[in-house]
Write a protein that holds these residues in place. Structure first.
Motif, PDB file in Angstrom:
ATOM      1  N   GLN A  46      99.860 -66.945  37.017  1.00  0.00           N
ATOM      2  CA  GLN A  46      99.131 -66.227  35.970  1.00  0.00           C
ATOM      3  C   GLN A  46      98.363 -67.176  35.060  1.00  0.00           C
ATOM      4  OE1 GLN A  46     102.185 -63.927  34.056  1.00  0.00           O
ATOM      5  NE2 GLN A  46     102.244 -62.369  35.676  1.00  0.00           N
ATOM      6  N   THR A  47      98.954 -68.329  34.770  1.00  0.00           N
ATOM      7  CA  THR A  47      98.287 -69.299  33.900  1.00  0.00           C
ATOM      8  C   THR A  47      96.990 -69.802  34.519  1.00  0.00           C
ATOM      9  OG1 THR A  47     100.420 -69.997  32.989  1.00  0.00           O
ATOM     10  CG2 THR A  47      98.553 -71.494  32.695  1.00  0.00           C
ATOM     11  N   LEU A  48      97.000 -70.019  35.830  1.00  0.00           N
ATOM     12  CA  LEU A  48      95.830 -70.527  36.525  1.00  0.00           C
ATOM     13  C   LEU A  48      94.920 -69.423  37.046  1.00  0.00           C
ATOM     14  CD1 LEU A  48      97.578 -73.389  38.538  1.00  0.00           C
ATOM     15  CD2 LEU A  48      96.142 -73.639  36.515  1.00  0.00           C
ATOM     16  N   HIS A  49      95.281 -68.167  36.757  1.00  0.00           N
ATOM     17  CA  HIS A  49      94.475 -67.001  37.141  1.00  0.00           C
ATOM     18  C   HIS A  49      94.290 -66.930  38.661  1.00  0.00           C
ATOM     19  CE1 HIS A  49      93.596 -66.728  32.881  1.00  0.00           C
ATOM     20  NE2 HIS A  49      93.098 -67.954  32.893  1.00  0.00           N
ATOM     21  N   ILE A  50      95.354 -67.147  39.392  1.00  0.00           N
ATOM     22  CA  ILE A  50      95.296 -67.068  40.856  1.00  0.00           C
ATOM     23  C   ILE A  50      96.335 -66.083  41.370  1.00  0.00           C
ATOM     24  CG2 ILE A  50      94.344 -69.369  41.254  1.00  0.00           C
ATOM     25  CD1 ILE A  50      97.110 -70.435  41.648  1.00  0.00           C
ATOM     26  N   GLU A  51      96.783 -65.163  40.515  1.00  0.00           N
ATOM     27  CA  GLU A  51      97.740 -64.161  40.975  1.00  0.00           C
ATOM     28  C   GLU A  51      97.038 -63.155  41.874  1.00  0.00           C
ATOM     29  OE1 GLU A  51      96.199 -62.764  36.963  1.00  0.00           O
ATOM     30  OE2 GLU A  51      96.903 -64.617  37.880  1.00  0.00           O
ATOM     31  N   ALA A 252      87.734 -76.242  35.332  1.00  0.00           N
ATOM     32  CA  ALA A 252      87.350 -75.584  36.577  1.00  0.00           C
ATOM     33  C   ALA A 252      88.118 -76.139  37.768  1.00  0.00           C
ATOM     34  CB  ALA A 252      85.849 -75.749  36.811  1.00  0.00           C
ATOM     35  N   ALA A 253      88.450 -77.429  37.733  1.00  0.00           N
ATOM     36  CA  ALA A 253      89.113 -78.059  38.884  1.00  0.00           C
ATOM     37  C   ALA A 253      90.594 -77.700  38.970  1.00  0.00           C
ATOM     38  CB  ALA A 253      88.951 -79.579  38.812  1.00  0.00           C
ATOM     39  N   LEU A 254      91.269 -77.576  37.834  1.00  0.00           N
ATOM     40  CA  LEU A 254      92.710 -77.316  37.869  1.00  0.00           C
ATOM     41  C   LEU A 254      93.042 -75.958  38.491  1.00  0.00           C
ATOM     42  CD1 LEU A 254      93.822 -78.849  34.456  1.00  0.00           C
ATOM     43  CD2 LEU A 254      94.423 -79.648  36.746  1.00  0.00           C
ATOM     44  N   PRO A 255      92.346 -74.854  38.108  1.00  0.00           N
ATOM     45  CA  PRO A 255      92.648 -73.591  38.794  1.00  0.00           C
ATOM     46  C   PRO A 255      92.350 -73.622  40.291  1.00  0.00           C
ATOM     47  CG  PRO A 255      91.510 -73.176  36.727  1.00  0.00           C
ATOM     48  CD  PRO A 255      91.435 -74.647  36.972  1.00  0.00           C
ATOM     49  N   ARG A 256      91.259 -74.278  40.681  1.00  0.00           N
ATOM     50  CA  ARG A 256      90.947 -74.353  42.108  1.00  0.00           C
ATOM     51  C   ARG A 256      91.991 -75.201  42.847  1.00  0.00           C
ATOM     52  NH1 ARG A 256      86.792 -73.562  45.708  1.00  0.00           N
ATOM     53  NH2 ARG A 256      86.564 -75.136  47.360  1.00  0.00           N
ATOM     54  N   LEU A 257      92.406 -76.302  42.243  1.00  0.00           N
ATOM     55  CA  LEU A 257      93.451 -77.118  42.856  1.00  0.00           C
ATOM     56  C   LEU A 257      94.762 -76.351  42.930  1.00  0.00           C
ATOM     57  CD1 LEU A 257      94.344 -79.869  43.976  1.00  0.00           C
ATOM     58  CD2 LEU A 257      94.806 -80.589  41.621  1.00  0.00           C
ATOM     59  N   GLU A 279      89.394 -72.308  55.970  1.00  0.00           N
ATOM     60  CA  GLU A 279      88.189 -73.090  56.233  1.00  0.00           C
ATOM     61  C   GLU A 279      87.328 -73.276  54.991  1.00  0.00           C
ATOM     62  OE1 GLU A 279      87.303 -74.754  58.840  1.00  0.00           O
ATOM     63  OE2 GLU A 279      89.143 -74.193  59.912  1.00  0.00           O
ATOM     64  N   GLU A 280      87.402 -72.352  54.056  1.00  0.00           N
ATOM     65  CA  GLU A 280      86.563 -72.469  52.862  1.00  0.00           C
ATOM     66  C   GLU A 280      86.881 -73.715  52.061  1.00  0.00           C
ATOM     67  OE1 GLU A 280      87.822 -69.851  49.472  1.00  0.00           O
ATOM     68  OE2 GLU A 280      88.896 -68.804  51.089  1.00  0.00           O
ATOM     69  N   PHE A 281      88.099 -74.216  52.152  1.00  0.00           N
ATOM     70  CA  PHE A 281      88.477 -75.436  51.444  1.00  0.00           C
ATOM     71  C   PHE A 281      88.259 -76.693  52.291  1.00  0.00           C
ATOM     72  CE2 PHE A 281      91.178 -72.215  49.358  1.00  0.00           C
ATOM     73  CZ  PHE A 281      90.789 -72.411  48.043  1.00  0.00           C
ATOM     74  N   LEU A 282      88.014 -76.532  53.578  1.00  0.00           N
ATOM     75  CA  LEU A 282      87.958 -77.683  54.479  1.00  0.00           C
ATOM     76  C   LEU A 282      86.560 -77.994  54.991  1.00  0.00           C
ATOM     77  CD1 LEU A 282      91.124 -76.881  56.656  1.00  0.00           C
ATOM     78  CD2 LEU A 282      90.988 -78.310  54.616  1.00  0.00           C
TER      79      LEU A 282
END
Length: 360
Positions: A46-51, A252-257, A279-282
Motif C-alpha cells: 500500500q505504501t508503494l501503491h502497488i496493491e 518514481a524509482a522506489l515504487p517501480r523497484l 518482459e516489460e521489465f526486461l
C-alpha cells in the motif's frame, strides 16, 4: 484394581489436557506471527501503491516460513544428537589409539592434545591437563566447531526446509520492506535507508542467481539449468538498472523497484525461475556477465583462502611467542583462520561452503 484403573484414566486425562493446551498455545503463537508478517507485507504494498496484484503464493510462503516453535526441526536435531551419541564411543576409541601411538613415537604435542581431548569428553576422571584461560579458549573453540553442523542443520531444515527453498522470495520481501520505509522518509532522511536498501539488493541478486538451486526443481546437470542462469542474469541486470534510477528520481524509482521485487517474489514462490520478471521489465535490461561474476567470486574465494593461510601462520608465530600451551595452538589457529576468512570475504561467502554438504 478399580483404583489403579481410575488413576490411569486421570493421568491419561491430564496428559491429554496438557497436550491440548500446548497445541492451542502453539497455534495461537503461529497465527499471531502470521498476522504480523502478512500485515507488514500488505502495508508495504500500500505504501508503494502497488496493491491489487496477485500475491497468493507470496502469502503462502510467509505462512510456511514463519520461525516459531512449530517450525523447529526437532526430528532432524534429535537424529543428529543420536548420531553423535552413537559415534562418541568410536571417537573415544580412536582418540585412545591416537594417544597410544603418539606416546609410542614420543610425539609429546600430539599426546598432550589427545590427553586433553579425552579429559574434555570424560570430565571428572583425572586432573585437568591445562587450566586457566587456555582451557576456556579451548572450550569456546571446541563448542563452536560442534555447533556449526547444528547451525547448518537448522538453516536447511527450519520450517521443513521452506526457508532455504524460498530464499529468493524472502530476500525480495526484505528489500521490498526497505523500499517502503525509504519511500516514506523525507528526502533528507533517506541516507541510512538507502544504504541498507543497496545491501539488501545485493542479497537479492545472490538469491536470484541461485534460485534454481535453492528451489531444488532443476538438477545440476540439467539443460534447463543454463536457461535458468541466463534468465537470472537478465533479471539481476534489470534490478541493477532500476536501482541506478533511485539517485535520479527516488519518488518514481522506489515504487517501480518495489513492484519488480513484489513480482519477483511472487513468481519465485510459484517456482517460475525461468520467468521471474515479465518482459516489460526486461526489454531494455542488459544481463550481467556470469563469467565476470564467477571470476569476481573466484578472486574473493582466493582472497579468503590467502587471508586464512596468512592468519594461520601469523597466529602460530604469535601463540608460540606468547607461550600459549601447545595443546591449544591448533584450535586457536583454526579459529583465527575462520575469523580472518569471515572478515575478508564476509560470512555469506564463507557460509556458502556449507552448501557442499549433502541433504540440501
Amino acid at each position: 484394581m478399580i483404583l489403579a484403573q481410575t488413576t490411569r484414566e486421570q493421568i491419561a486425562h491430564h496428559v491429554s489436557h496438557a497436550r491440548s493446551r500446548v497445541k492451542t498455545w502453539r497455534r495461537r503463537v503461529n497465527q499471531r506471527t502470521t498476522r504480523v508478517r502478512l500485515r507488514n507485507f500488505t502495508t508495504a504494498l500500500q505504501t508503494l501503491h502497488i496493491e491489487g496484484r496477485d500475491t497468493n503464493q507470496t502469502r503462502r510462503v510467509l505462512r510456511e516460513t514463519r520461525k516459531t516453535l512449530e517450525t523447529v526441526p526437532y526430528g532432524s536435531i534429535a537424529i543428529a544428537y543420536l548420531a553423535m551419541q552413537i559415534g562418541s564411543p568410536l571417537i573415544k576409541f580412536l582418540a585412545l589409539v591416537l594417544h597410544d601411538l603418539a606416546t609410542a613415537f614420543e610425539a609429546e604435542t600430539a599426546a598432550r592434545s589427545t590427553q586433553y581431548f579425552l579429559w574434555s569428553i570424560r570430565s571428572g576422571q583425572g586432573s585437568q591437563p591445562i587450566s586457566g584461560w587456555d582451557s576456556l579458549i579451548f572450550i569456546v573453540v571446541y563448542s563452536s566447531i560442534l555447533l556449526l553442523p547444528v547451525w547448518w542443520l537448522i538453516t536447511r531444515r527450519w520450517a521443513q526446509g521452506a526457508v532455504h527453498r524460498n530464499r529468493a522470495t524472502l530476500r525480495a520481501l526484505d528489500a521490498l520492506y526497505l523500499c517502503a520505509e525509504t519511500y516514506q522518509q523525507l528526502p533528507g532522511r533517506r541516507a541510512f535507508h538507502l544504504h541498507d536498501l543497496d545491501s539488501a539488493l545485493r542479497r537479492v541478486e545472490s538469491a536470484v542467481l541461485h534460485a534454481h538451486r535453492h528451489l531444488g526443481t532443476i538438477p545440476r546437470r540439467s539443460p534447463r539449468s543454463a536457461a535458468a542462469r541466463d534468465h537470472a542474469a537478465l533479471v539481476v541486470g534489470a534490478l541493477r538498472a532500476e536501482s541506478l534510477k533511485i539517485d535520479i528520481d527516488p519518488n518514481a524509482a522506489l515504487p517501480r523497484l518495489g513492484a519488480m521485487l513484489a513480482l519477483l517474489g511472487e513468481r519465485c514462490a510459484a517456482g517460475r525461475v525461468g520467468a521471474m520478471l515479465p518482459e516489460e521489465f526486461l526489454t531494455q535490461a542488459t544481463p550481467i556477465s556470469l563469467t565476470r561474476t564467477a571470476i569476481r567470486e573466484s578472486v574473493h574465494v582466493a582472497a579468503i583462502i590467502a587471508a586464512a593461510m596468512v592468519s594461520a601462520v601469523g597466529a602460530a608465530s604469535t601463540f608460540h611467542a606468547l607461550g600459549v600451551n601447545d595443546d591449544l595452538r591448533p584450535w586457536l589457529t583454526i579459529g583465527c583462520s575462520i575469523l580472518a576468512a569471515i572478515f575478508v570475504g564476509g560470512w555469506h561467502r564463507v557460509s556458502r561452503l556449507l552448501e557442499l554438504f549433502p541433504g540440501r
